[in-house]
Design a protein around this motif. Structure first.
Motif, PDB file in Angstrom:
ATOM      1  N   PRO A  59       0.824  -1.209   0.000  1.00  0.00           N
ATOM      2  CA  PRO A  59       0.000   0.000   0.000  1.00  0.00           C
ATOM      3  C   PRO A  59       0.857   1.258   0.000  1.00  0.00           C
ATOM      4  CG  PRO A  59       0.029  -0.980   2.178  1.00  0.00           C
ATOM      5  CD  PRO A  59       0.742  -1.942   1.272  1.00  0.00           C
ATOM      6  N   LEU A  60       0.231   2.366  -0.286  1.00  0.00           N
ATOM      7  CA  LEU A  60       0.927   3.649  -0.410  1.00  0.00           C
ATOM      8  C   LEU A  60       1.860   3.925   0.753  1.00  0.00           C
ATOM      9  CD1 LEU A  60       1.248   6.416  -1.878  1.00  0.00           C
ATOM     10  CD2 LEU A  60      -0.729   7.204  -0.535  1.00  0.00           C
ATOM     11  N   ALA A  61       1.373   3.761   1.978  1.00  0.00           N
ATOM     12  CA  ALA A  61       2.153   4.141   3.159  1.00  0.00           C
ATOM     13  C   ALA A  61       3.363   3.255   3.413  1.00  0.00           C
ATOM     14  CB  ALA A  61       1.255   4.144   4.404  1.00  0.00           C
ATOM     15  N   LEU A  62       3.445   2.088   2.765  1.00  0.00           N
ATOM     16  CA  LEU A  62       4.586   1.193   2.970  1.00  0.00           C
ATOM     17  C   LEU A  62       5.596   1.251   1.841  1.00  0.00           C
ATOM     18  CD1 LEU A  62       2.928  -2.007   4.501  1.00  0.00           C
ATOM     19  CD2 LEU A  62       3.774   0.044   5.656  1.00  0.00           C
ATOM     20  N   LEU A  63       5.307   2.019   0.814  1.00  0.00           N
ATOM     21  CA  LEU A  63       6.259   2.174  -0.291  1.00  0.00           C
ATOM     22  C   LEU A  63       7.404   3.093   0.130  1.00  0.00           C
ATOM     23  CD1 LEU A  63       3.672   2.440  -3.197  1.00  0.00           C
ATOM     24  CD2 LEU A  63       5.259   0.546  -2.783  1.00  0.00           C
ATOM     25  N   PRO A  64       8.493   3.157  -0.630  1.00  0.00           N
ATOM     26  CA  PRO A  64       9.651   3.964  -0.217  1.00  0.00           C
ATOM     27  C   PRO A  64       9.291   5.436   0.018  1.00  0.00           C
ATOM     28  CG  PRO A  64      10.230   2.550  -2.057  1.00  0.00           C
ATOM     29  CD  PRO A  64       8.749   2.429  -1.896  1.00  0.00           C
ATOM     30  N   GLN A  65       9.861   6.013   1.053  1.00  0.00           N
ATOM     31  CA  GLN A  65       9.593   7.420   1.351  1.00  0.00           C
ATOM     32  C   GLN A  65      10.010   8.325   0.189  1.00  0.00           C
ATOM     33  OE1 GLN A  65      11.872   9.299   4.539  1.00  0.00           O
ATOM     34  NE2 GLN A  65      10.053  10.409   5.191  1.00  0.00           N
ATOM     35  N   GLN A  66      11.098   7.961  -0.491  1.00  0.00           N
ATOM     36  CA  GLN A  66      11.552   8.794  -1.612  1.00  0.00           C
ATOM     37  C   GLN A  66      10.558   8.803  -2.774  1.00  0.00           C
ATOM     38  OE1 GLN A  66      15.533   8.151  -2.988  1.00  0.00           O
ATOM     39  NE2 GLN A  66      16.467   8.667  -1.026  1.00  0.00           N
ATOM     40  N   LEU A  67       9.691   7.811  -2.816  1.00  0.00           N
ATOM     41  CA  LEU A  67       8.655   7.792  -3.848  1.00  0.00           C
ATOM     42  C   LEU A  67       7.728   8.993  -3.683  1.00  0.00           C
ATOM     43  CD1 LEU A  67       7.907   5.614  -6.095  1.00  0.00           C
ATOM     44  CD2 LEU A  67       6.065   4.964  -4.556  1.00  0.00           C
ATOM     45  N   TRP A  68       7.406   9.329  -2.449  1.00  0.00           N
ATOM     46  CA  TRP A  68       6.505  10.452  -2.172  1.00  0.00           C
ATOM     47  C   TRP A  68       7.192  11.786  -2.406  1.00  0.00           C
ATOM     48  CZ3 TRP A  68       6.235   8.658   3.563  1.00  0.00           C
ATOM     49  CH2 TRP A  68       5.871   7.299   3.618  1.00  0.00           C
ATOM     50  N   ILE A  69       8.526  11.780  -2.296  1.00  0.00           N
ATOM     51  CA  ILE A  69       9.278  13.031  -2.408  1.00  0.00           C
ATOM     52  C   ILE A  69       9.708  13.284  -3.859  1.00  0.00           C
ATOM     53  CG2 ILE A  69      11.368  14.239  -1.664  1.00  0.00           C
ATOM     54  CD1 ILE A  69      11.159  12.508   0.954  1.00  0.00           C
ATOM     55  N   LYS A  70      10.329  12.280  -4.489  1.00  0.00           N
ATOM     56  CA  LYS A  70      10.818  12.441  -5.869  1.00  0.00           C
ATOM     57  C   LYS A  70       9.688  12.332  -6.893  1.00  0.00           C
ATOM     58  CE  LYS A  70      15.570  10.878  -5.110  1.00  0.00           C
ATOM     59  NZ  LYS A  70      16.643   9.963  -5.549  1.00  0.00           N
TER      60      LYS A  70
END
Length: 317
Positions: free
Chosen positions: A119-130
């Motif tokens: 799910p969204l919240a468990l994907l890499p943090q950099q995915l949300w940033i980059k």
């Protein structure tokens, strides 16, 4: 492995403003793997495929790989799909080795095409940033539950369970509203207009595969001519997909069957490829129970299934 309740190091508050403390998150790979994925290095030119299991993931993977790699059909027929575009969770599920869980992905040349069911919240943090390109595909739950059943039997699971019993177990697991599956899809549905996200459905692909290919080419800034389109439509037809050994996950199945060492049914990974096929396989009573479970979740979000599937109201589900 049973699913474990996990807690990510941070939540994507820059994407969705919600009370994340109420979000129940589980992952069969466990907390250590969740932490490793959270800290994973994401490349700017990555392309991510995120789906719930059995929602057209393989179909969209093959489509995307061909678009990204300039319609190299010869290369696609020469190497297993799951080697060309690895499954984020797979290596750890097989080997339980955290140190090397992401080796296959980290070794890929750019642009990487990466698949995940997380799910969204468990994907890499950099995915949300980059915010690299991400494609999300959804499917009618009644169809993906049927597909999950045959997939499970192909791996040696559910050998003493029939399809109707399996569906009832799914209904029980999804009894909490909102269910994990519906939280998974609605978070990406809410982000569907973000320029870095392409949201579609198995049903839309069945209705107009040409249009989906054209839209994805635009999304990935790729050009396609009519000759390439005709080759794509042929290569991605279910008749061709079903008989193509490189997209039927034989590479993964061999490793999983060796790990679990149980008797299995030899079902083709690409089995029917039909929208609404559940009507041929589930009893009226089970369908009614599934409809009730689905509707309770939809009511919670104020959505219709047609909206989640990007269909107009005249399409029968």
């Amino acid at each position: 492995m049973d699913n474990e309740i996990v807690q990510p190091k941070a939540f994507p508050n820059n994407l969705l403003q919600k009370d994340w403390t109420k979000r129940k998150l589980s992952e069969q790979c466990g907390q250590g793997f969740v932490d490793k994925v959270h800290d994973m290095l994401v490349r700017d030119d990555d392309v991510w495929i995120v789906t719930l299991p059995k929602c057209g993931t393989t179909w969209i993977q093959e489509l995307l790989w061909l678009v990204l790699y300039d319609f190299d059909f010869e290369a696609a027929r020469s190497e297993h799909l799951e080697v060309r575009t690895p499954f984020l969770e797979f290596e750890y599920m097989i080997h339980n080795d955290l140190d090397h869980a992401l080796d296959q992905i980290e070794a890929l040349k750019s642009p990487r095409l990466i698949k995940s069911h997380m799910p969204l919240a468990l994907l890499p943090q950099q995915l949300w940033i980059k915010k690299p390109k991400l494609i999300y595909v959804y499917r009618n739950p009644k169809d993906y539950i049927v597909s999950r059943y045959y997939h499970s039997r192909s791996l040696g699971f559910c050998k003493d369970t029939n399809l109707q019993e399996f569906a009832l177990e799914c209904i029980e697991e999804e009894s909490t509203v909102p269910s994990e599956d519906f939280e998974h899809v609605t978070e990406f549905y809410e982000l569907r207009k973000e320029p870095w996200i392409f949201y579609t459905s198995f049903e839309r692909m069945k209705l107009n595969l040409r249009q989906v290919i054209e839209d994805i080419c635009k999304f990935l800034n790729k050009e396609i001519n009519e000759e390439q389109m005709q080759k794509m439509l042929h290569h991605l037809s279910f008749e061709e997909m079903k008989k193509n050994p490189k997209v039927n996950h034989r590479w993964e199945f061999e490793q999983m069957r060796a790990k679990f060492k149980s008797e299995y049914e030899n079902n083709n990974f690409v089995r029917r490829g039909k929208a609404g096929g559940y009507k041929d396989e589930l009893s009226a009573d089970i369908i009614a129970k599934l409809d009730d479970m689905i509707q309770r979740n939809l009511d919670y979000y104020g959505l219709s299934l047609n909206e989640l599937l990007l269909l107009d109201g005249e399409v029968a589900l």
